[in-house]
Write a protein that holds these residues in place. Sequence first.
Motif, PDB file in Angstrom:
ATOM      1  N   PHE A 187     -42.654   7.788  35.473  1.00  0.00           N
ATOM      2  CA  PHE A 187     -43.371   6.800  34.660  1.00  0.00           C
ATOM      3  C   PHE A 187     -44.657   7.378  34.066  1.00  0.00           C
ATOM      4  O   PHE A 187     -45.117   6.923  33.027  1.00  0.00           O
ATOM      5  CB  PHE A 187     -43.685   5.555  35.492  1.00  0.00           C
ATOM      6  CG  PHE A 187     -42.448   4.814  35.921  1.00  0.00           C
ATOM      7  CD1 PHE A 187     -41.382   4.665  35.061  1.00  0.00           C
ATOM      8  CD2 PHE A 187     -42.352   4.264  37.192  1.00  0.00           C
ATOM      9  CE1 PHE A 187     -40.235   3.987  35.447  1.00  0.00           C
ATOM     10  CE2 PHE A 187     -41.210   3.578  37.590  1.00  0.00           C
ATOM     11  CZ  PHE A 187     -40.155   3.441  36.722  1.00  0.00           C
ATOM     12  N   THR A 188     -45.253   8.365  34.739  1.00  0.00           N
ATOM     13  CA  THR A 188     -46.472   8.975  34.207  1.00  0.00           C
ATOM     14  C   THR A 188     -46.201   9.637  32.866  1.00  0.00           C
ATOM     15  O   THR A 188     -46.970   9.480  31.908  1.00  0.00           O
ATOM     16  CB  THR A 188     -47.025  10.016  35.201  1.00  0.00           C
ATOM     17  OG1 THR A 188     -47.330   9.367  36.440  1.00  0.00           O
ATOM     18  CG2 THR A 188     -48.291  10.666  34.654  1.00  0.00           C
ATOM     19  N   LEU A 189     -45.084  10.361  32.781  1.00  0.00           N
ATOM     20  CA  LEU A 189     -44.727  11.008  31.521  1.00  0.00           C
ATOM     21  C   LEU A 189     -44.365   9.983  30.452  1.00  0.00           C
ATOM     22  O   LEU A 189     -44.715  10.137  29.283  1.00  0.00           O
ATOM     23  CB  LEU A 189     -43.559  11.976  31.736  1.00  0.00           C
ATOM     24  CG  LEU A 189     -43.822  13.179  32.647  1.00  0.00           C
ATOM     25  CD1 LEU A 189     -42.572  14.045  32.746  1.00  0.00           C
ATOM     26  CD2 LEU A 189     -44.998  13.998  32.145  1.00  0.00           C
ATOM     27  N   GLN A 190     -43.669   8.924  30.849  1.00  0.00           N
ATOM     28  CA  GLN A 190     -43.284   7.889  29.884  1.00  0.00           C
ATOM     29  C   GLN A 190     -44.509   7.168  29.334  1.00  0.00           C
ATOM     30  O   GLN A 190     -44.576   6.843  28.140  1.00  0.00           O
ATOM     31  CB  GLN A 190     -42.331   6.895  30.538  1.00  0.00           C
ATOM     32  CG  GLN A 190     -40.963   7.493  30.861  1.00  0.00           C
ATOM     33  CD  GLN A 190     -40.031   6.486  31.499  1.00  0.00           C
ATOM     34  OE1 GLN A 190     -39.871   5.375  31.000  1.00  0.00           O
ATOM     35  NE2 GLN A 190     -39.411   6.874  32.605  1.00  0.00           N
ATOM     36  N   LEU A 191     -45.480   6.936  30.207  1.00  0.00           N
ATOM     37  CA  LEU A 191     -46.712   6.291  29.759  1.00  0.00           C
ATOM     38  C   LEU A 191     -47.458   7.179  28.771  1.00  0.00           C
ATOM     39  O   LEU A 191     -48.007   6.696  27.776  1.00  0.00           O
ATOM     40  CB  LEU A 191     -47.598   5.978  30.969  1.00  0.00           C
ATOM     41  CG  LEU A 191     -48.952   5.312  30.687  1.00  0.00           C
ATOM     42  CD1 LEU A 191     -48.761   3.999  29.945  1.00  0.00           C
ATOM     43  CD2 LEU A 191     -49.713   5.078  31.988  1.00  0.00           C
ATOM     44  N   ALA A 192     -47.460   8.490  29.039  1.00  0.00           N
ATOM     45  CA  ALA A 192     -48.124   9.426  28.127  1.00  0.00           C
ATOM     46  C   ALA A 192     -47.417   9.489  26.783  1.00  0.00           C
ATOM     47  O   ALA A 192     -48.036   9.773  25.749  1.00  0.00           O
ATOM     48  CB  ALA A 192     -48.184  10.815  28.768  1.00  0.00           C
TER      49      ALA A 192
END
Length: 378
Positions: A187-192
């Motif tokens: 989710f961290t990458l998706q949020l970025a």
Amino acid sequence: MKIWLCICLFIFGISTFTAQGIDKEKLLEYYESQRYADAAQYLQSIYPEDTKDIKALTQMAYCYMMSGKLSEAEKNYIKVNAAEPNNIPVLFSLAHINSRRGNGTKAKTYLLQIIQLDSLNFNAYRQLAGFGDTAEARLNYLKKANTLNRTDPDVAYDLSATYRELKQYQQAYDILKTAIDADEGNFTLQLAQLPLANQLGKYKEVIETGEKLVKEKADANVINEMGQAYFYLKEYKRCADVFKTLEDLGIQNEGTLYYMALSYRELKEYDKATEYAKKTIEEGISNHTALYYIALAGIYEKKNQFSEALEAYKRGLMFNNSSAIYYHLGLLFEFNLKQPKNAVTYYNLYLKNKPDQDKEKEQIAYAKARITALTSKT
């Protein structure tokens, strides 16, 4: 798992000690209980100050490093490095110690030695990027690390952020996409990736990804990106509703309020549009304040409140001599206030304010034409 791996390596290291009087069980106890300072002191008591025993020096250096005694750790690792140059694990340890002590120059020197020895060392490139003072300086090291491991999430995140800083949005998006494809639950990458998708006009993707993310956590950044996507998809009601959730939580900002004002304007709910345009202005005076006054004035014009529109435009000029405001004032005076002389004055001010010749080609041509037409009538 890492602790037990270290213990196993330490046991192996203990088994190689040949010094007379070494209590291997005591060393193992120190290590298992993570009493690294005690282990280092014990080894120091067994070996003389000028020992050249590489294994003993390495063990002492490691224990000092783990106990936070960085200067002692560095002294021992330097001895090991002098005796056995080009030892990559030792060079990494020296880089780590100097990084922790704030000596970036020395840390970088050790890392550069590593890539001279091993030009494909992923960790060395990744760490070197951390010592770059500018986006350009970080970029080359991160690109190399990413080439060696395209799915590493930390490098993908940092490289994408660097591309974004350089306004290379497509590259930033593509780097994250590769890493996300390898780990769809990150989710961290998706949020970025969300703001990049918005920047590239992938609005439906923003909504789709955003809906998945908010099910895990109602993150304000996700909601903000979704609201913008709804606006550009011309789903103004959903845009206003999404941003209203942020306002209800007390985490609105001038940007979210601005989108609400524009959304209500498009929905022809002019009273609400006026309310939120004013809230936008009140939220904070910034470089965008003149733009917000243009929005407020435009709403007043829609409501046929022309004197209020005039006041809003003039307030906007207090913050920025915006060519857009001069242009809108020309239109206001010509068509709504029926004052052609004032219209000519503001059309001229618009042209004198050097509007963008490419982006405002039509407005420039129109202003010139109206000046000619209105002047000929007087």
